[in-house]
Design a protein around this motif. Structure first.
Motif, PDB file in Angstrom:
ATOM      1  N   PHE A  28      -5.193   1.512   3.338  1.00 37.11           N
ATOM      2  CA  PHE A  28      -4.962   3.013   3.027  1.00 37.11           C
ATOM      3  C   PHE A  28      -4.454   4.008   4.324  1.00 37.11           C
ATOM      4  O   PHE A  28      -4.139   3.053   5.102  1.00 37.11           O
ATOM      5  N   LYS A  79     -10.698  -2.747   2.493  1.00 42.42           N
ATOM      6  CA  LYS A  79      -9.338  -1.531   1.676  1.00 42.42           C
ATOM      7  C   LYS A  79      -8.451  -1.357   3.362  1.00 42.42           C
ATOM      8  O   LYS A  79      -8.998  -0.669   4.224  1.00 42.42           O
ATOM      9  N   VAL A 139       0.429  -1.136  -0.318  1.00 43.22           N
ATOM     10  CA  VAL A 139       0.044   0.172   0.071  1.00 43.22           C
ATOM     11  C   VAL A 139       0.549   1.217  -0.300  1.00 43.22           C
ATOM     12  O   VAL A 139       2.028   1.416   1.320  1.00 43.22           O
ATOM     13  N   THR A 140       0.644   2.494  -0.657  1.00 46.91           N
ATOM     14  CA  THR A 140       1.893   3.149  -1.081  1.00 46.91           C
ATOM     15  C   THR A 140       0.711   4.484  -0.611  1.00 46.91           C
ATOM     16  O   THR A 140       0.185   4.246   0.066  1.00 46.91           O
ATOM     17  N   ASP A 141       1.253   5.643   0.601  1.00 49.91           N
ATOM     18  CA  ASP A 141       1.044   6.786   1.079  1.00 49.91           C
ATOM     19  C   ASP A 141      -0.256   7.577   0.421  1.00 49.91           C
ATOM     20  O   ASP A 141      -1.113   8.027   1.599  1.00 49.91           O
ATOM     21  N   THR A 142      -0.400   7.248  -0.716  1.00 49.27           N
ATOM     22  CA  THR A 142      -1.795   7.862  -1.285  1.00 49.27           C
ATOM     23  C   THR A 142      -3.104   6.998  -1.695  1.00 49.27           C
ATOM     24  O   THR A 142      -4.036   7.695  -2.213  1.00 49.27           O
ATOM     25  N   ASP A 143      -2.615   5.933  -1.997  1.00 46.87           N
ATOM     26  CA  ASP A 143      -4.290   5.179  -2.632  1.00 46.87           C
ATOM     27  C   ASP A 143      -3.963   3.865  -1.183  1.00 46.87           C
ATOM     28  O   ASP A 143      -3.838   4.013  -0.492  1.00 46.87           O
ATOM     29  N   SER A 144      -6.020   3.273  -1.524  1.00 48.87           N
ATOM     30  CA  SER A 144      -6.064   2.752  -0.506  1.00 48.87           C
ATOM     31  C   SER A 144      -5.939   1.485  -1.959  1.00 48.87           C
ATOM     32  O   SER A 144      -6.308   1.625  -2.560  1.00 48.87           O
ATOM     33  N   MET A 145      -6.456   0.377  -0.968  1.00 45.83           N
ATOM     34  CA  MET A 145      -6.603  -0.892  -2.272  1.00 45.83           C
ATOM     35  C   MET A 145      -6.979  -2.083  -1.480  1.00 45.83           C
ATOM     36  O   MET A 145      -7.016  -2.330   0.009  1.00 45.83           O
TER      37      MET A 145
END
Length: 169
Positions: free
Chosen positions: A124, A122, A62-68
């Protein structure tokens, strides 16, 4: 008036018989509960755990700006002792992830700390404000001293679960 009481007695008698499981449908319900108790317990939306990743591997995905949207397996470190409306998952190194439940649609048992769960939902990053952190500490049964020590917001990996499977011990 006489017929009213007779009708009331009939309704109560039929309702009582049905509620006590005298129909075949109630027996089937009981059988399915027994089967479910023999295996894992499910809460919220049902899902099939496919492509499950360990909580320890989640932060790398998980990147700092995305939700997955993802399915994660982890160990419960604590649960809201007020209602079971949130839980924390631990990686064993003091890195816990806050897990909330979509639309407060379900709650978890309060006594599952140390148990394994598989969650679908999700992941995030978010910044949790001080008042919310204090609220969670209070729900977890922390001392007033521990609650008062929370003075800074916390940037953390979080999870919004739409379904959770409590893995059989």
């Amino acid at each position: 008036m006489k017929y009213f009481f007779q009708l009331l007695a009939l309704v109560l008698f039929v309702g009582f018989g049905t509620a006590c499981g005298s129909t075949g449908e109630a027996a089937t319900e009981s059988d399915s509960q027994t089967e479910e108790q023999a295996g894992d317990e499910s809460f919220g939306a049902e899902f099939t755990p496919e492509a499950v990743i360990a909580y320890q591997d989640l932060s790398a995905k998980v990147t700092d700006t995305d939700s997955m949207a993802i399915t994660v397996r982890g160990k419960v470190s604590e649960v809201c002792q007020s209602k079971g409306c949130w839980m924390s998952i631990t990686n064993g190194d003091g890195e816990d992830m806050m897990v909330r439940f979509k639309d407060y649609g379900f709650f978890m048992p309060k006594d599952i700390a140390g148990r394994e769960v598989i969650m679908n939902g999700k992941a995030f990053y978010q910044t949790t404000p001080v008042d919310e952190l204090r609220h969670y500490a209070e729900d977890a049964g922390k001392s007033q001293e521990e609650i008062d020590a929370i003075t800074e917001p916390k940037r953390e990996l979080s999870f919004l679960a739409d379904g959770v499977i409590l893995v059989k011990e």
